[in-house]
Each structure stands twice: as C-alpha cells, then as structure tokens.
Design an enzyme around this catalytic site. Structure first.
Site, PDB file in Angstrom:
ATOM      1  N   ASP A 105      -8.446  55.749  39.348  1.00 58.91           N
ATOM      2  CA  ASP A 105      -7.041  55.750  38.941  1.00 58.91           C
ATOM      3  C   ASP A 105      -6.818  54.932  37.671  1.00 58.91           C
ATOM      4  OD1 ASP A 105      -6.282  57.386  41.032  1.00 58.91           O
ATOM      5  OD2 ASP A 105      -5.796  55.726  42.371  1.00 58.91           O
ATOM      6  N   ASP A 111       3.562  51.197  35.601  1.00 56.40           N
ATOM      7  CA  ASP A 111       4.605  50.173  35.635  1.00 56.40           C
ATOM      8  C   ASP A 111       4.552  49.236  34.440  1.00 56.40           C
ATOM      9  OD1 ASP A 111       2.401  48.450  36.342  1.00 56.40           O
ATOM     10  OD2 ASP A 111       2.724  48.932  38.438  1.00 56.40           O
ATOM     11  N   ARG A 138      -5.436  54.831  31.596  1.00 60.01           N
ATOM     12  CA  ARG A 138      -5.840  54.704  30.193  1.00 60.01           C
ATOM     13  C   ARG A 138      -5.785  56.062  29.483  1.00 60.01           C
ATOM     14  NH1 ARG A 138      -8.153  49.622  29.386  1.00 60.01           N
ATOM     15  NH2 ARG A 138      -8.759  48.539  31.311  1.00 60.01           N
ATOM     16  N   ASP A 170       8.573  35.514  41.053  1.00 64.50           N
ATOM     17  CA  ASP A 170       7.271  35.578  40.382  1.00 64.50           C
ATOM     18  C   ASP A 170       7.290  36.584  39.248  1.00 64.50           C
ATOM     19  OD1 ASP A 170       6.109  33.639  41.935  1.00 64.50           O
ATOM     20  OD2 ASP A 170       4.859  34.992  43.110  1.00 64.50           O
ATOM     21  N   ARG A 227       4.473  28.997  39.420  1.00 65.46           N
ATOM     22  CA  ARG A 227       5.876  28.605  39.477  1.00 65.46           C
ATOM     23  C   ARG A 227       6.714  29.807  39.076  1.00 65.46           C
ATOM     24  NH1 ARG A 227       6.465  23.568  35.660  1.00 65.46           N
ATOM     25  NH2 ARG A 227       8.654  23.871  36.236  1.00 65.46           N
TER      26      ARG A 227
END
Length: 271
Positions: A60, A131, A65, A160, A141
């Site tokens: 995948d 995505d 690419r 995140d 953090r």
C-alpha cells in the site's frame, strides 16, 4: 504500442525482481516499458509522458507514492502486492503475469479515488491519497491547532494532532484514531483529532468543497506529514491549508464492483 511504467519498492528484493521479470515479459504484449524506484517520485514524473498504465509493485505504501507521482496525469494504476496488508492493491505476485494481458487488452474498470491538496507558505502544493496530518514532533506534549472551515472558526484542538483524510485514508491512521470508514468513491473530507484532551474529540465529515485551515500553536516542534511519507517541520504560527485536490487517483480493477465490502473484514480484522 502501450507505454507501461513499473514503480517498485526499492527495499523489497522480491519487488525489484518481479519488476525486472515483468519488464522482460511485457514487450511480448506489444508494450514499451520503463522502470523506476517508487521512492524516486521526481524520477518517475520525468518518464510519465505517453505512459498509459502504471504497475505498482510493493504494498500500500508503494501505491501511495505511485499515486502522488502520477497525480497530474491521472494514469491508471494496477497494484501488485508484495507488502503486508495490500488493502489497495489489485493482484498478487502470482496473478500478475496471468492477468496483465487482459488488462492491457482493455478489460477491467477504473476506480477513481479523491485526493487532498495541502498548501504551506513557501512550498509547492502537496498531493495526498490517504491523509494530511498536522501533529506533534518528537516531544510527547500536545499541540494547539486552530481549525477554520471555509473561513469560519470550528475549534482549537488541544491534541497530539489533527488528521484530514480521504475516503481511501479513512481505513488507515484515521481509523486507528477512532474515525469512521467512508465508502471508497466518496469525495468527502474526514477531519479527525488525535488523542484530543479536554477539547472536541469527535470526527467530522466535511463536504468536498470544504477548505480547512490548520494553524499550529506550540512551544516545541510540530510536524506536517503527507501520507505518512513526506514530513516537514512546522513552527508555531504556521498555517496549513487543505482542500480536495484537483487531481484523482485512478486504479484499474478486475475485482467485482463491490469488492471493497467483501475484503473489508478480511483485511482489517485480525484472524
């Protein structure tokens, strides 16, 4: 004579070997062939002129690419699976030699998939099949992501990161982050926060016309990731603009039209 490009995963030995085997076989089907590492996207683009079909040999990730490489020309892609999941691929390595003559003769149907376009100041627009992710860097953090849709503020995520996914990408990172699965030919855009803390935590399905702006606020590093393969460091105040791409990915299929639903559980649920 058809012109066929073969893009292969350079770190899978079997992918290179199969690519060479197919390059030797295809001229017997009256096809001119060129080969290129799928990781060399610029090199692949330089050879696209006149190409009528792309064979993606790998998994995948190799297809992602390949889709970015051919995006402006929308050349059909046939995925040959030598990876692990192979959710987007069409043929196994064993099937490739037997099925390619029929595909080159015009059999099969074209599956069109929406892509995303991400814009960052000072950079050329990026195309993504799966995505676009704005997330934290190496430090564990949260970051703050001011999110605007069509000029209207939605919220500031404390998380995140934030995923913007296509229907194709809805079965990837976004799914792992609790997002829904969209039907494959959907052109909607999926907005999904990652590990949101004390802020809006639900995924939102946006129309194809939506323009999403993500502005990052952080005192440490943030990252922009395109299909999990192209990563760019961001600084506080940077804004990423994401919309539906003017390009689509086109896959040449031999499976039944409803194949997606028949393989969904088979590929995604561990046995």
């Amino acid at each position: 004579m058809k012109r066929v490009g073969i893009l292969y995963h350079p770190k899978i030995t079997a992918a290179g070997a199969l690519a060479e085997e197919l390059a030797g076989f295809l001229p017997s089907l009256n096809a001119a062939v060129w080969l290129c590492s799928a990781w060399d996207e610029e090199g692949a683009r330089a050879q696209l002129e006149g190409t009528e079909l792309i064979l993606s040999v790998g998994g995948d990730g190799t297809i992602l690419r390949a889709a970015r490489s051919v995006a402006p020309q929308s050349i059909p892609i046939v995925g040959i699976n030598l990876g692990r999941l192979g959710f987007m691929t069409e043929l196994s390595a064993e099937e490739a030699r037997d099925r390619l003559p029929a595909l080159l003769a015009g059999e099969g149907w074209v599956d069109e998939r929406a892509m995303l376009q991400a814009e960052l100041a000072g950079k050329q627009p990026f195309q993504a099949l799966n995505d676009v992710v704005l997330g934290r860097g190496a430090i564990s953090r949260v970051i703050y992501v001011e999110t605007t849709i069509d000029g209207t503020p939605l919220t500031t995520y404390k998380a995140d990161g934030v995923i913007l996914a296509t229907a194709t990408g809805s079965t990837g990172y976004s799914l792992a982050a609790g997002g829904p699965i969209l039907y494959p030919q959907s052109r909607e855009i999926l907005l999904n926060p990652i590990s949101s803390h004390l802020t809006f935590a639900n995924a939102v399905v946006l129309p194809p016309t939506a323009i999403v702006e993500l502005k990052v606020r952080t005192d440490h590093q943030a990252m922009l990731s395109i299909d999990g393969q192209i990563d760019l460091a961001l600084k506080s105040g940077d804004t990423v603009r994401v919309s539906l791409s003017p390009h689509v990915a086109r896959f040449l299929r031999v499976q039944p039209l409803n194949f997606f639903y028949s393989i969904l559980m088979e590929r995604l649920v561990p046995k």
